[in-house]
Design an enzyme around this catalytic site. Structure first.
Site, PDB file in Angstrom:
ATOM      1  N   HIS A 215       0.833  -1.204   0.000  1.00  0.00           N
ATOM      2  CA  HIS A 215       0.000   0.000   0.000  1.00  0.00           C
ATOM      3  C   HIS A 215       0.869   1.256   0.000  1.00  0.00           C
ATOM      4  O   HIS A 215       0.439   2.317  -0.457  1.00  0.00           O
ATOM      5  CB  HIS A 215      -0.912   0.031   1.235  1.00  0.00           C
ATOM      6  CG  HIS A 215      -2.075  -0.903   1.149  1.00  0.00           C
ATOM      7  ND1 HIS A 215      -1.990  -2.226   1.521  1.00  0.00           N
ATOM      8  CD2 HIS A 215      -3.350  -0.721   0.731  1.00  0.00           C
ATOM      9  CE1 HIS A 215      -3.158  -2.805   1.347  1.00  0.00           C
ATOM     10  NE2 HIS A 215      -3.996  -1.920   0.859  1.00  0.00           N
ATOM     11  N   ASP A 289      -5.325  -6.031  -6.936  1.00  0.00           N
ATOM     12  CA  ASP A 289      -5.463  -5.120  -5.808  1.00  0.00           C
ATOM     13  C   ASP A 289      -5.556  -3.710  -6.398  1.00  0.00           C
ATOM     14  O   ASP A 289      -5.443  -3.532  -7.617  1.00  0.00           O
ATOM     15  CB  ASP A 289      -4.269  -5.269  -4.859  1.00  0.00           C
ATOM     16  CG  ASP A 289      -4.622  -4.951  -3.408  1.00  0.00           C
ATOM     17  OD1 ASP A 289      -5.607  -4.217  -3.181  1.00  0.00           O
ATOM     18  OD2 ASP A 289      -3.916  -5.428  -2.500  1.00  0.00           O
TER      19      ASP A 289
END
Length: 543
Positions: A215, A289
Site C-alpha cells: 500500500h 489489488d
C-alpha cells in the site's frame, strides 16, 4: 441454476428451454456493446455515502461492472442498504447486468460494517483450528453482507504469516501453518458461498512474512520457488478446487523466483496466467489489488497499469479513487479492445468468467424465509452471537493445550480454591463481563492512560492470590513489562491485541492469547478460570 433465476439475471435474452448456462452467457456476451464489455472489467470505488448526479452520470457513461465500498462509504446499515440498492439499479439500467458489490469484511481491524459482537480476526479463528467454526463464520458473515446488498467479500486472507513476525499481514492471517491456512480458508470460503457471496482470496501468490506493505511502497518477495511451493502456494492450491464462483486478488509484490523480468504479480502473465490458471488449474475470477496503491502507482500510471494487468491475465482491475483516473483507464482499455490489442477471444473469455460469477451471486432479493439481521443499528443474530461464543471458548481451550514436552512443563502451585481475584483492564467490558461470570469476590482496577507500574503494585499488593491482567495494546503491554517478577508470577495475562505485544515466554502464571477484544472476553476467562489455574475444585463460573 433454475430457469426463473436466469430470466431474472439476463432478461434481455430469449431463453430457450434446454440451453446451458454457458450458452446463455455466450449469447449475452455476443449482444453486448464494446462499452458494456469494457465496463465489466472494472471494479471502482468512490467517496459517496449516497447516489448523486456525478456518480450516476459516471455509471451511465462508463458502465462499471463492479463496485468496492470502504469505511468512508458506510455510516449506518440503513444508509448502506439504500446506497447498494441505488448502485444495483444504476448499474443494471446502464448495462442490463447486475453488478458485483464488494467490501473488505475480513474481521478484526479490517471490518467495514457495524456487526455486534465485533467479528474476530483470522488469527483468532485460526487458533480454534476448527474448519466447522471457520465455515460457519463465513456463512454468518455472508448473511450479514447480503442483508445490506453486498454479494462479494474481499476475504479470506490466504497469506501464510507467523503471528510473531513483523509481517504487515499480522492477525489477518489464519496462521503460520500452510495446511491450516488452506483448510480454514477453504472452509470460510465455502461458508460465504453458501450465502451466495463471492469469496476473494488474497494476496496471490502470497505475501508471507514480508514487513513492507505494498500500500505504501514497492515490495519484493525474494522467496525461492521451493519455499513458495512448500508454504505460500498451498492455501491457493486448495482454494482453486472450489470451482468457478470464486475470485483471487493478485499481490502488487515482485517475485523474482516466479518471474525473472521482476514484474509485480498484478502485471505478470507468468504469475496470473501460467502459475495460477495453468499450474494450479484455477477457474475463477482474477482481480487486481488497487492499482492506485503505491506498490503499483510508483511503477505505472493507473490507466497503463489497468491495461497491462488485463493483458497479463486479470479479469477485473481495481481503481478506488478519482473518477478522472478511472475514466482514463476505461478509455485506455476500450481503445486497446477496438485496436485489437486485446483480442476478442481473450476479452470474451474474461466476460464469460465474470458473468458466470454474477449468475451465481445475483439473487439480490433477500430470501423471505430468513429473519432480519438488523438490530439496534447493527447487524446481529443469535446464531452469530452463539458462534462468537464458541470461537472464544475454543480459543481459551487452545491456550490450555500443553506446549511443552512431558516432564518439562512449568510447575505451578495452584490454590485449593479461589475465593478472591484481582482483575485489571483498560476496558470496562472486560471487567464487567468477568465479574458477571464468577462467584468469586473480584476486585477490579480500570487501567487509565497515565497508569504506571507503581500504582498497580501498590493497588494489588497482598490483595489477591491471582491477578488477571487484560492487555489491549502497546500501553498495557509496556505496563506489564514494567511490573516486578513476583507480581508477574501470580498474573494471568490475557492478550486481546496482536501476538507481538507479549513475548511467548515470560514469568507469568499463564498467558492466554485471544487476539481480539471481544466484549465477552472477561466472561470467557472467568468461565474457564479453574482450567487455566489447574484447580480441581468446583468451577467458579455462574450458571
Amino acid at each position: 441454476m433454475s430457469f426463473t433465476i436466469l430470466i431474472c439475471i439476463f432478461p434481455a435474452l430469449v431463453l430457450a428451454q434446454g440451453k446451458s448456462l454457458d450458452q446463455i452467457i455466450d449469447a449475452k456476451i455476443s449482444a453486448m456493446t464494446v462499452d458494456e464489455k469494457v465496463g465489466q472489467l472494472f471494479i471502482v470505488g468512490f467517496p459517496n455515502t449516497a447516489m448523486d448526479k456525478d456518480l450516476h452520470k459516471f455509471i451511465a457513461t462508463h458502465k462499471p461492472g463492479a463496485f468496492l465500498l470502504f469505511k468512508r462509504n458506510v455510516h449506518s446499515v440503513q444508509q448502506i442498504t439504500a446506497l447498494n440498492a441505488s448502485l444495483y439499479q444504476a448499474a443494471y439500467k446502464s448495462s442490463k447486468l447486475p453488478p458485483l458489490i464488494a467490501i473488505d469484511q475480513e474481521g478484526g481491524a479490517v471490518s467495514r460494517l457495524p456487526i455486534d459482537p465485533a467479528p474476530p480476526n483470522a488469527l483468532a479463528i485460526g487458533q480454534t483450528q476448527s474448519p466447522l467454526l471457520a465455515e460457519e463464520m463465513g456463512y454468518q458473515t455472508g448473511l450479514f453482507l447480503r442483508e445490506v446488498g453486498f454479494n462479494m467479500n474481499l476475504a479470506p486472507v490466504l497469506d501464510v504469516a507467523n503471528p510473531f513476525s513483523t509481517s504487515f499481514i499480522g492477525v489477518r492471517s489464519f496462521g503460520a501453518d500452510p495446511e491450516l491456512v488452506k483448510e480454514l480458508g477453504v472452509a470460510y470460503s465455502k461458508g460465504l458461498m453458501r450465502s451466495r457471496v463471492i469469496p476473494t482470496a488474497k494476496h496471490f501468490p502470497g505475501t508471507g512474512d514480508l514487513k513492507a506493505d505494498p500500500h505504501t511502497t514497492i515490495v519484493k518477495n525474494v522467496a525461492s520457488i521451493s519455499s513458495l511451493k512448500a508454504k505460500d502456494l498451498i492455501p491457493f492450491q486448495g482454494y482453486s478446487s472450489l470451482g468457478n464462483n470464486i475470485a483471487v486478488m493478485l499481490s502488487h509484490s515482485i517475485y523474482p523466483a516466479l518471474d525473472s523480468s521482476r514484474e509485480p504479480a498484478s502485471f505478470s502473465s507468468k504469475i496470473s496466467t501460467n502459475l495460477l490458471r495453468d499450474d494450479l488449474k484455477y477457474k475463477g475470477l482474477v482481480v487486481t489489488d488497487d492499482l492506485q496503491m503505491k506498490g503499483s502507482k510508483q511503477l505505472l500510471r493507473p490507466e497503463m497499469a489497468a491495461l497491462k494487468a488485463i493483458k497479463a491475465g486479470a479479469d477485473i482491475v481495481m481503481l478506488t479513487w478519482s473518477f478522472a483516473d478511472q475514466e482514463k483507464a476505461i478509455r485506455t482499455v476500450r481503445k486497446a479492445v477496438v485496436d485489437k490489442e486485446i483480442s476478442a477471444k481473450e476479452l470474451n473469455a474474461k466476460l464469460h468468467r465474470i458473468l458466470m460469477v454474477k449468475a451465481f451471486a445475483n439473487i439480490y432479493k433477500k430470501d423471505p424465509a430468513l429473519p432480519s439481521f438488523i438490530s439496534s443499528g447493527s447487524l446481529s443474530s443469535k446464531q452469530y452471537a452463539d458462534l462468537e461464543d464458541q470461537v472464544l471458548s475454543q480459543n481459551i481451550k487452545s491456550n490450555l493445550i500443553a506446549r511443552s514436552l512431558p516432564g518439562k512443563a512449568k510447575k505451578l502451585r495452584a490454590p485449593a480454591s479461589l475465593k478472591k481475584v484481582c482483575a485489571l483492564s483498560p476496558t470496562k467490558d472486560f471487567l464487567n463481563s468477568f465479574v458477571s461470570a464468577t462467584t468469586a469476590k473480584v476486585l477490579t482496577y480500570r487501567i487509565a492512560n497515565d497508569s504506571d507500574a507503581t500504582e498497580i503494585m501498590q493497588w494489588s499488593e497482598g490483595r489477591c492470590p491471582v491477578v488477571i491482567l487484560a492487555v489491549t495494546g502497546k500501553k498495557t503491554a509496556k505496563l506489564l513489562r514494567a511490573l516486578p517478577n513476583d507480581l508477574k508470577k501470580k498474573t494471568i495475562v490475557v492478550n486481546l491485541g496482536s501476538p507481538g505485544l507479549i513475548p511467548k515466554e515470560g514469568p507469568y502464571r499463564k498467558l492466554i492469547q485471544l487476539y481480539f477484544n471481544h466484549k465477552d472476553s472477561g466472561k470467557k476467562v472467568a468461565e474457564h478460570l479453574n482450567e487455566i489455574l489447574g484447580l480441581t475444585s468446583p468451577p467458579v463460573a455462574k450458571n
